[in-house]
Motif scaffolding. Structure first.
Motif, PDB file in Angstrom:
ATOM      1  N   SER A  10      20.271  63.776 -10.166  1.00  0.00           N
ATOM      2  CA  SER A  10      19.432  64.863 -10.693  1.00  0.00           C
ATOM      3  C   SER A  10      18.227  65.124  -9.789  1.00  0.00           C
ATOM      4  CB  SER A  10      18.983  64.536 -12.119  1.00  0.00           C
ATOM      5  OG  SER A  10      18.097  63.440 -12.115  1.00  0.00           O
ATOM      6  N   ARG A  11      17.942  64.201  -8.849  1.00  0.00           N
ATOM      7  CA  ARG A  11      16.834  64.418  -7.912  1.00  0.00           C
ATOM      8  C   ARG A  11      17.229  65.275  -6.711  1.00  0.00           C
ATOM      9  NH1 ARG A  11      15.085  58.541  -9.587  1.00  0.00           N
ATOM     10  NH2 ARG A  11      17.284  58.726 -10.045  1.00  0.00           N
ATOM     11  N   ASP A  12      18.552  65.454  -6.533  1.00  0.00           N
ATOM     12  CA  ASP A  12      19.017  66.275  -5.408  1.00  0.00           C
ATOM     13  C   ASP A  12      18.591  67.733  -5.608  1.00  0.00           C
ATOM     14  OD1 ASP A  12      20.205  64.031  -4.453  1.00  0.00           O
ATOM     15  OD2 ASP A  12      22.245  64.583  -5.091  1.00  0.00           O
ATOM     16  N   PRO A  13      18.206  68.392  -4.523  1.00  0.00           N
ATOM     17  CA  PRO A  13      17.801  69.808  -4.684  1.00  0.00           C
ATOM     18  C   PRO A  13      18.947  70.702  -5.154  1.00  0.00           C
ATOM     19  CG  PRO A  13      17.823  69.136  -2.352  1.00  0.00           C
ATOM     20  CD  PRO A  13      18.020  67.900  -3.147  1.00  0.00           C
ATOM     21  N   ASP A  14      20.197  70.340  -4.812  1.00  0.00           N
ATOM     22  CA  ASP A  14      21.316  71.191  -5.226  1.00  0.00           C
ATOM     23  C   ASP A  14      22.020  70.640  -6.470  1.00  0.00           C
ATOM     24  OD1 ASP A  14      22.331  68.965  -4.077  1.00  0.00           O
ATOM     25  OD2 ASP A  14      23.866  70.001  -2.892  1.00  0.00           O
ATOM     26  N   PHE A  15      21.262  69.846  -7.284  1.00  0.00           N
ATOM     27  CA  PHE A  15      21.885  69.213  -8.455  1.00  0.00           C
ATOM     28  C   PHE A  15      22.499  70.243  -9.417  1.00  0.00           C
ATOM     29  CE2 PHE A  15      21.590  67.745 -12.897  1.00  0.00           C
ATOM     30  CZ  PHE A  15      22.506  66.708 -12.838  1.00  0.00           C
ATOM     31  N   ALA A  16      21.755  71.332  -9.669  1.00  0.00           N
ATOM     32  CA  ALA A  16      22.241  72.334 -10.635  1.00  0.00           C
ATOM     33  C   ALA A  16      23.619  72.853 -10.228  1.00  0.00           C
ATOM     34  CB  ALA A  16      21.246  73.489 -10.757  1.00  0.00           C
ATOM     35  N   GLN A  17      23.778  73.143  -8.928  1.00  0.00           N
ATOM     36  CA  GLN A  17      25.067  73.645  -8.465  1.00  0.00           C
ATOM     37  C   GLN A  17      26.155  72.573  -8.538  1.00  0.00           C
ATOM     38  OE1 GLN A  17      22.047  74.309  -7.151  1.00  0.00           O
ATOM     39  NE2 GLN A  17      22.263  75.625  -5.332  1.00  0.00           N
ATOM     40  N   SER A  18      25.839  71.329  -8.131  1.00  0.00           N
ATOM     41  CA  SER A  18      26.864  70.273  -8.169  1.00  0.00           C
ATOM     42  C   SER A  18      27.309  70.033  -9.601  1.00  0.00           C
ATOM     43  CB  SER A  18      26.349  68.945  -7.601  1.00  0.00           C
ATOM     44  OG  SER A  18      25.372  69.133  -6.645  1.00  0.00           O
ATOM     45  N   PHE A  19      26.343  70.049 -10.526  1.00  0.00           N
ATOM     46  CA  PHE A  19      26.696  69.801 -11.925  1.00  0.00           C
ATOM     47  C   PHE A  19      27.547  70.951 -12.464  1.00  0.00           C
ATOM     48  CE2 PHE A  19      25.964  69.828 -16.529  1.00  0.00           C
ATOM     49  CZ  PHE A  19      26.360  68.534 -16.835  1.00  0.00           C
ATOM     50  N   ALA A  20      27.176  72.177 -12.119  1.00  0.00           N
ATOM     51  CA  ALA A  20      27.948  73.346 -12.568  1.00  0.00           C
ATOM     52  C   ALA A  20      29.369  73.272 -12.014  1.00  0.00           C
ATOM     53  CB  ALA A  20      27.270  74.636 -12.134  1.00  0.00           C
ATOM     54  N   ARG A  21      29.518  72.793 -10.781  1.00  0.00           N
ATOM     55  CA  ARG A  21      30.852  72.660 -10.184  1.00  0.00           C
ATOM     56  C   ARG A  21      31.686  71.666 -10.990  1.00  0.00           C
ATOM     57  NH1 ARG A  21      28.960  73.124  -5.047  1.00  0.00           N
ATOM     58  NH2 ARG A  21      28.680  70.863  -4.924  1.00  0.00           N
ATOM     59  N   LEU A  22      31.048  70.560 -11.371  1.00  0.00           N
ATOM     60  CA  LEU A  22      31.749  69.540 -12.164  1.00  0.00           C
ATOM     61  C   LEU A  22      32.210  70.137 -13.494  1.00  0.00           C
ATOM     62  CD1 LEU A  22      32.267  66.388 -12.109  1.00  0.00           C
ATOM     63  CD2 LEU A  22      30.233  66.196 -13.547  1.00  0.00           C
ATOM     64  N   LEU A  23      31.356  70.946 -14.097  1.00  0.00           N
ATOM     65  CA  LEU A  23      31.674  71.548 -15.399  1.00  0.00           C
ATOM     66  C   LEU A  23      32.855  72.503 -15.321  1.00  0.00           C
ATOM     67  CD1 LEU A  23      28.485  72.726 -17.307  1.00  0.00           C
ATOM     68  CD2 LEU A  23      30.031  70.852 -17.854  1.00  0.00           C
ATOM     69  N   THR A  24      32.967  73.228 -14.235  1.00  0.00           N
ATOM     70  CA  THR A  24      33.971  74.286 -14.170  1.00  0.00           C
ATOM     71  C   THR A  24      35.231  73.847 -13.436  1.00  0.00           C
ATOM     72  OG1 THR A  24      32.820  75.120 -12.232  1.00  0.00           O
ATOM     73  CG2 THR A  24      32.299  76.176 -14.312  1.00  0.00           C
ATOM     74  N   MET A  25      35.294  72.554 -13.052  1.00  0.00           N
ATOM     75  CA  MET A  25      36.520  72.016 -12.443  1.00  0.00           C
ATOM     76  C   MET A  25      37.721  72.365 -13.306  1.00  0.00           C
ATOM     77  SD  MET A  25      36.110  68.114 -11.243  1.00  0.00           S
ATOM     78  CE  MET A  25      35.645  67.698  -9.568  1.00  0.00           C
ATOM     79  N   LYS A  26      38.737  72.918 -12.698  1.00  0.00           N
ATOM     80  CA  LYS A  26      39.916  73.269 -13.473  1.00  0.00           C
ATOM     81  C   LYS A  26      40.901  72.105 -13.416  1.00  0.00           C
ATOM     82  CE  LYS A  26      42.670  77.138 -14.734  1.00  0.00           C
ATOM     83  NZ  LYS A  26      42.387  76.859 -16.132  1.00  0.00           N
ATOM     84  N   ARG A  27      41.150  71.487 -14.577  1.00  0.00           N
ATOM     85  CA  ARG A  27      42.046  70.333 -14.570  1.00  0.00           C
ATOM     86  C   ARG A  27      43.410  70.631 -15.171  1.00  0.00           C
ATOM     87  NH1 ARG A  27      40.049  66.027 -17.668  1.00  0.00           N
ATOM     88  NH2 ARG A  27      38.597  67.411 -18.754  1.00  0.00           N
ATOM     89  N   GLU A  28      43.534  71.769 -15.833  1.00  0.00           N
ATOM     90  CA  GLU A  28      44.826  72.051 -16.469  1.00  0.00           C
ATOM     91  C   GLU A  28      45.822  72.565 -15.446  1.00  0.00           C
ATOM     92  OE1 GLU A  28      45.659  72.701 -20.102  1.00  0.00           O
ATOM     93  OE2 GLU A  28      43.686  73.123 -20.966  1.00  0.00           O
ATOM     94  N   ILE A  29      47.015  72.013 -15.486  1.00  0.00           N
ATOM     95  CA  ILE A  29      48.082  72.556 -14.660  1.00  0.00           C
ATOM     96  C   ILE A  29      48.840  73.529 -15.565  1.00  0.00           C
ATOM     97  CG2 ILE A  29      50.063  72.011 -13.182  1.00  0.00           C
ATOM     98  CD1 ILE A  29      48.155  69.075 -14.404  1.00  0.00           C
ATOM     99  N   SER A  30      48.732  74.828 -15.269  1.00  0.00           N
ATOM    100  CA  SER A  30      49.393  75.767 -16.173  1.00  0.00           C
ATOM    101  C   SER A  30      50.761  76.151 -15.615  1.00  0.00           C
ATOM    102  CB  SER A  30      48.524  77.003 -16.399  1.00  0.00           C
ATOM    103  OG  SER A  30      48.345  77.687 -15.189  1.00  0.00           O
ATOM    104  N   GLU A  31      51.783  75.718 -16.326  1.00  0.00           N
ATOM    105  CA  GLU A  31      53.152  76.087 -15.976  1.00  0.00           C
ATOM    106  C   GLU A  31      53.460  77.381 -16.699  1.00  0.00           C
ATOM    107  OE1 GLU A  31      56.599  73.248 -16.318  1.00  0.00           O
ATOM    108  OE2 GLU A  31      54.938  71.999 -16.990  1.00  0.00           O
ATOM    109  N   ASP A  32      54.060  78.320 -16.033  1.00  0.00           N
ATOM    110  CA  ASP A  32      54.358  79.581 -16.708  1.00  0.00           C
ATOM    111  C   ASP A  32      55.755  79.519 -17.323  1.00  0.00           C
ATOM    112  OD1 ASP A  32      54.147  81.987 -17.766  1.00  0.00           O
ATOM    113  OD2 ASP A  32      54.316  83.114 -15.909  1.00  0.00           O
TER     114      ASP A  32
END
Lengths: 431, 431
Positions: free
Chosen positions: B6-28
């Motif tokens: 949280s002390r990193d200057p780019d923490f907000a972006q790194s955390f947002a990236r973690l939140l939006t990681m797409k983990r679902e494998i969507s089979e059609d």
């Protein structure tokens, strides 16, 4: 309108036909909705302003600054409403609030003989978006029915969106929002409003759940954003089922059947009775009442296409029929109405006795008027405080209780091929 | 694995990236699923037998008579299980039952000063279908977690479906069904099983709601039949978030991170700590533990691709991060864990203190292990008794209370352009 009788040899088929009648008009708007959502996600306010000015004909000068409806505009709307209507809304809001306060769920915590503490904690959603349709379907009563339970639940941020086609907005809708404690109001609608609530833009912070009725575009957008945010049910056309015996007043029953039918040509009104005389009298009373009803065209089409009168030998025979129909609204106007009501498993809301027309429940009864339609009362409930809260379970073991429970968890973890699960327990027990 | 601070200057972006990681494998698989459902609707048992014998390789002699798993087969399965596993299941079932009994909701009825009686009545769903996956994901613990709350709710008919690929079925799954009081079991799976539960066939009566986990085909089928029947949530990959301070045992924390990671390469394990030493020690402990874990390949991929260690200044800073992640499972292994837990709004289940590994909750804690994933704890709860019940509201006016409330209802009906609503009230008041 169909007339069927449980004594007819083909009753089972006629009843099944009634059950499977398709009343939803499905417009295929899914591709367009997908594009609109993608646009709002990519371009935010810019897309929102563009769609809103185009679809609602707000002119080229419409801008992001005008998306939000300010407190001054709300105050002016309240001023513009007939005082009698404001008073009626206030009464409705108070009664809805009182009813829903009793729905607030209790937290739970218990420590068992082993020393394990388990329970749960209910918390309000952090934010909710309420969709309100524009034009003639812009009902202030629905604003109350959606917003008041959210406020009772303790939701700290309630956002409302309502489109203003040609700049026109029902002032009573703003008055209802004001009375219900809505925190933010935006003049947007359609799929673009749903997308803004789900994903957020520079002007609108995203919400955790979207509720409220809407047209095919709104319904398709809600289905699409589900997962990103929560949504309420997708409501179908409204419906009423009335159980009435020979003592019932046919003019009152006809009025109730038509109050439902006037909503929509796809609405459905059904009467189940053990009295041939009542059946006949209601049929005539409906025709009479239609001659003077302002929305007679709509009500007549609904009654003609989807109305039904079902004759039964007695009301015990009616109970399983009610459960299969699983009506959104069930009026019981028979002797011992309450006793009969207790035999019913599937219904959204029940109205007991001849002095409880369904319309009282639409406005000032207290219970919610957002109810499961299209047979979904078999598996779901009307809107309530629980729709704006969620439950977090809590578990706490002591070293001793972990020692007592651990071996069973290790056995089950290994039997499921999840050695890592077993080890996370075993390592704490030096096993 | 990512390390962010949280002390990193780019923490907000790194955390947002973690939140939006797409983990679902969507089979059609949606088109194939639509065809299968249409086939089962049109041809019933015939289609069910054909798909089942083909997909599960049960041979040409497979027939409708063999769809149902009989009591003798269940009894034989119980006999075949290790007694230790049966005992562990029994303990789990008892504890799950005790916990869920406390969730049974109360009915409500009150008469106000005007004489209006309003309240609600909870009823159990008339029937429920429980989907259990085949093969390695066939977990007896999940049978208990789905079936026990349904039985506690009072559902009179609980149906289970489970595919038997190559004729193989985990006997513990049948033992769990037996212990949980499942009424009917069918050896079917996939979209064809979901279709049979939703629409019924000659052999299988339809149910009101379908619950339980499944692969992409099952999830797509559940989405498609929703509306015809109720469904539970569509679960995504599992996840754990652990809050731990410098006093925590790094080997225990590592074991818990890996217990989650071993589920699935798409599972996610995250540690938030205020201690640099703990962060480092846990990272090493994970590597050590991976060397001997049977499912190390899966766990290593999950930890590599989705794992994270987040350093914060203090745990007050962690609370809003927890609420944004809205984890399915939250372990708190800090000083004053309970106090900290009360500050959290969004989490499916919380595990308090260092002697409450999440795996205890998977099996024998008592709370349900079916929990909201993929940030949906912001707006939804884990499975419980309420998922198997629904609420019917009840309203009853006396002639006097209708006289008191009627005028406001008439005003609101007219203000919404619904004269038929107004008349259904007015006619009873001679207005």
């Amino acid at each position: 309108m169909v007339r069927i009788d449980s004594r007819d040899p083909d009753f089972a088929q006629s009843f099944a036909r009634l059950l499977t009648m398709k009343r939803e008009i499905s417009e295929d708007v899914d591709d367009a909705v997908r594009r609109i959502i993608a646009d709002v996600v990519a371009k935010g306010d810019e897309a929102l302003v563009e769609y809103t000015s185009r679809f609602d004909r707000l002119g080229a000068s419409f801008s992001a600054e005008r998306l939000r409806i300010g407190a001054d505009e709300v105050a002016a709307a309240v001023e513009a409403c007939p005082p009698e209507a404001i008073e009626a809304l206030r009464l409705a809001a108070e009664r809805i609030e009182t009813f829903h306060r009793a729905q607030k769920p209790a937290d739970h915590k218990a420590t068992d003989a082993l020393g394990v503490t388990a329970g749960w904690r209910w918390t309000a959603l952090e934010s909710v978006g309420l969709y309100v349709p524009g034009g003639t379907a812009s009902y202030p009563s629905s604003v109350l029915m959606n917003a008041v339970p959210a406020r009772v639940a303790g939701v700290p941020r309630i956002v409302m969106v309502v489109p203003t086609p040609d700049g026109i907005l029902n002032p009573l809708v703003l008055a209802a929002a004001h009375l219900a404690g809505v925190d933010e109001i935006y003049r947007i609608g359609g799929a673009q409003a749903v997308a803004a609530l789900a994903y957020g833009t520079a002007t609108i912070e995203p919400v955790a759940k979207i509720v409220g009725p809407g047209n095919a575009w709104v319904a398709a957008a809600k289905r699409r954003v589900f997962g990103q945010v929560g949504i309420d049910m997708i409501a179908g056309p409204s419906e009423v089922l009335i159980l009435a015996d020979g003592e019932a007043n046919p003019d009152w029953i006809a009025a109730d059947l038509l109050a439902q039918a006037e909503h929509d040509t796809a609405a459905q009104s059904v009467l189940i009775t053990d009295s041939g005389d009542l059946a006949e009298a209601v049929e005539k009373a409906v025709e009479r009442a239609l001659t003077t009803l302002p929305r007679a065209d709509i009500a007549r089409a609904s009654w003609r296409d989807y109305g039904a009168i079902i004759r039964v030998r007695d009301f015990d025979e009616a109970v399983p029929l009610v459960d299969r129909i699983a009506p959104e609204h069930l009026e019981i106007e028979t002797k011992d109405a309450e006793t009969l009501s207790l035999k019913v498993r599937n219904a959204g809301a029940i109205f007991l006795g001849s002095h409880t027309p369904e319309a009282i429940g639409d406005y000032v009864g207290g219970p919610n008027h957002v109810l499961p339609t299209a047979r979904s009362a078999r598996f779901s409930s009307g809107l309530g405080v629980l729709d704006f809260m969620k439950r977090t379970t809590v578990l706490a073991c002591t070293p001793e209780s972990l020692r007592a429970l651990g071996p069973a968890a290790i056995t089950l973890g290994r039997s499921e091929g999840l050695e890592g699960h077993a080890r996370s327990v075993a390592i704490r027990l030096n096993l």
